[in-house]
Scaffold this motif. Sequence first.
Motif, short mmCIF file in Angstrom:
data_model
loop_
_atom_site.label_atom_id
_atom_site.label_comp_id
_atom_site.label_asym_id
_atom_site.label_seq_id
_atom_site.Cartn_x
_atom_site.Cartn_y
_atom_site.Cartn_z
N CYS A 43 0.84 -1.19 0.00
CA CYS A 43 0.00 0.00 0.00
C CYS A 43 0.88 1.24 0.00
CB CYS A 43 -0.96 0.02 1.18
SG CYS A 43 -0.20 0.18 2.79
N ALA A 44 0.30 2.31 -0.50
CA ALA A 44 0.94 3.63 -0.49
C ALA A 44 0.09 4.53 0.39
CB ALA A 44 1.00 4.19 -1.91
N VAL A 45 0.76 5.26 1.28
CA VAL A 45 0.05 6.18 2.17
C VAL A 45 0.71 7.56 2.10
CG1 VAL A 45 -0.65 4.33 3.74
CG2 VAL A 45 1.42 5.63 4.24
N LEU A 46 -0.11 8.59 2.30
CA LEU A 46 0.39 9.96 2.36
C LEU A 46 0.43 10.37 3.83
CD1 LEU A 46 1.19 12.67 1.07
CD2 LEU A 46 -1.25 13.22 1.00
N SER A 47 1.62 10.59 4.34
CA SER A 47 1.80 10.94 5.74
C SER A 47 1.21 12.31 6.04
CB SER A 47 3.29 10.94 6.09
OG SER A 47 3.49 11.37 7.42
N HIS A 48 0.60 12.45 7.21
CA HIS A 48 0.11 13.75 7.66
C HIS A 48 1.16 14.45 8.52
CE1 HIS A 48 -4.39 12.38 7.36
NE2 HIS A 48 -3.72 12.16 6.25
N ARG A 49 2.34 13.83 8.64
CA ARG A 49 3.43 14.38 9.44
C ARG A 49 4.55 14.81 8.48
NH1 ARG A 49 6.48 10.53 13.75
NH2 ARG A 49 7.10 9.48 11.84
N GLN A 50 5.00 16.03 8.63
CA GLN A 50 6.05 16.55 7.76
C GLN A 50 7.38 15.86 8.05
OE1 GLN A 50 6.12 20.77 8.51
NE2 GLN A 50 4.66 21.18 6.89
N PRO A 52 11.73 16.11 7.72
CA PRO A 52 12.64 17.21 8.07
C PRO A 52 12.72 18.33 7.03
CG PRO A 52 13.65 15.11 8.59
CD PRO A 52 12.39 14.81 7.84
N ASN A 53 12.32 18.03 5.77
CA ASN A 53 12.35 19.04 4.70
C ASN A 53 11.03 19.79 4.57
OD1 ASN A 53 15.02 18.30 3.94
ND2 ASN A 53 14.18 16.57 2.80
N GLY A 54 10.08 19.53 5.48
CA GLY A 54 8.79 20.20 5.41
C GLY A 54 7.83 19.60 4.41
N GLN A 55 8.15 18.42 3.88
CA GLN A 55 7.30 17.74 2.89
C GLN A 55 6.42 16.71 3.60
OE1 GLN A 55 7.95 17.86 -0.75
NE2 GLN A 55 9.27 19.61 -0.44
N TYR A 56 5.33 16.34 2.96
CA TYR A 56 4.46 15.27 3.43
C TYR A 56 4.73 14.06 2.53
CZ TYR A 56 2.12 18.85 6.12
OH TYR A 56 1.85 19.87 7.00
N PRO A 57 5.53 13.11 3.01
CA PRO A 57 5.98 12.03 2.13
C PRO A 57 4.92 10.97 1.85
CG PRO A 57 6.82 11.70 4.34
CD PRO A 57 6.12 13.03 4.34
N ILE A 58 5.05 10.37 0.69
CA ILE A 58 4.30 9.16 0.36
C ILE A 58 5.19 8.00 0.79
CG2 ILE A 58 3.44 7.70 -1.51
CD1 ILE A 58 2.67 10.26 -2.99
N GLN A 59 4.60 7.07 1.53
CA GLN A 59 5.36 5.93 2.02
C GLN A 59 4.76 4.64 1.46
OE1 GLN A 59 4.44 7.36 6.03
NE2 GLN A 59 6.62 7.12 6.49
N LEU A 60 5.61 3.66 1.23
CA LEU A 60 5.19 2.36 0.71
C LEU A 60 5.43 1.30 1.78
CD1 LEU A 60 6.83 2.67 -2.81
CD2 LEU A 60 4.42 3.02 -2.23
#
Length: 96
Positions: A43-50, A52-60
């Motif tokens: 699954c792929a999820v979009l994190s609601h936690r930034q 260190p670069n201020g981005q909201y990462p997609i995690q697999l």
Amino acid sequence: MENAINAKEEQPVILTITGQDGAEYEASLIACFCAGREQRDYCAVLSHRQDPNGQYPIQLFRYKLTSQNGVEGMELSNIGADMEFEEVRGKFLEMM
């Protein structure tokens, strides 16, 4: 997108994830799909936690569906091998 479930088609699914540091955070489920030679579930999820670069990462993640006391859920696990991760990443990018 064969073998893919797209979370945009239904109500958003919000997951609570416990990070490696033990802290919990929320993430939106983007997609569930099969990938790799063994056609495992990912699954792929979009994190609601930034990050260190201020981005909201997609995690697999690898996942399996669970049920405890009648409550359905997902058990996520990290993808440990680089080669497996690259296969999963490639499939996810292909779907997008």
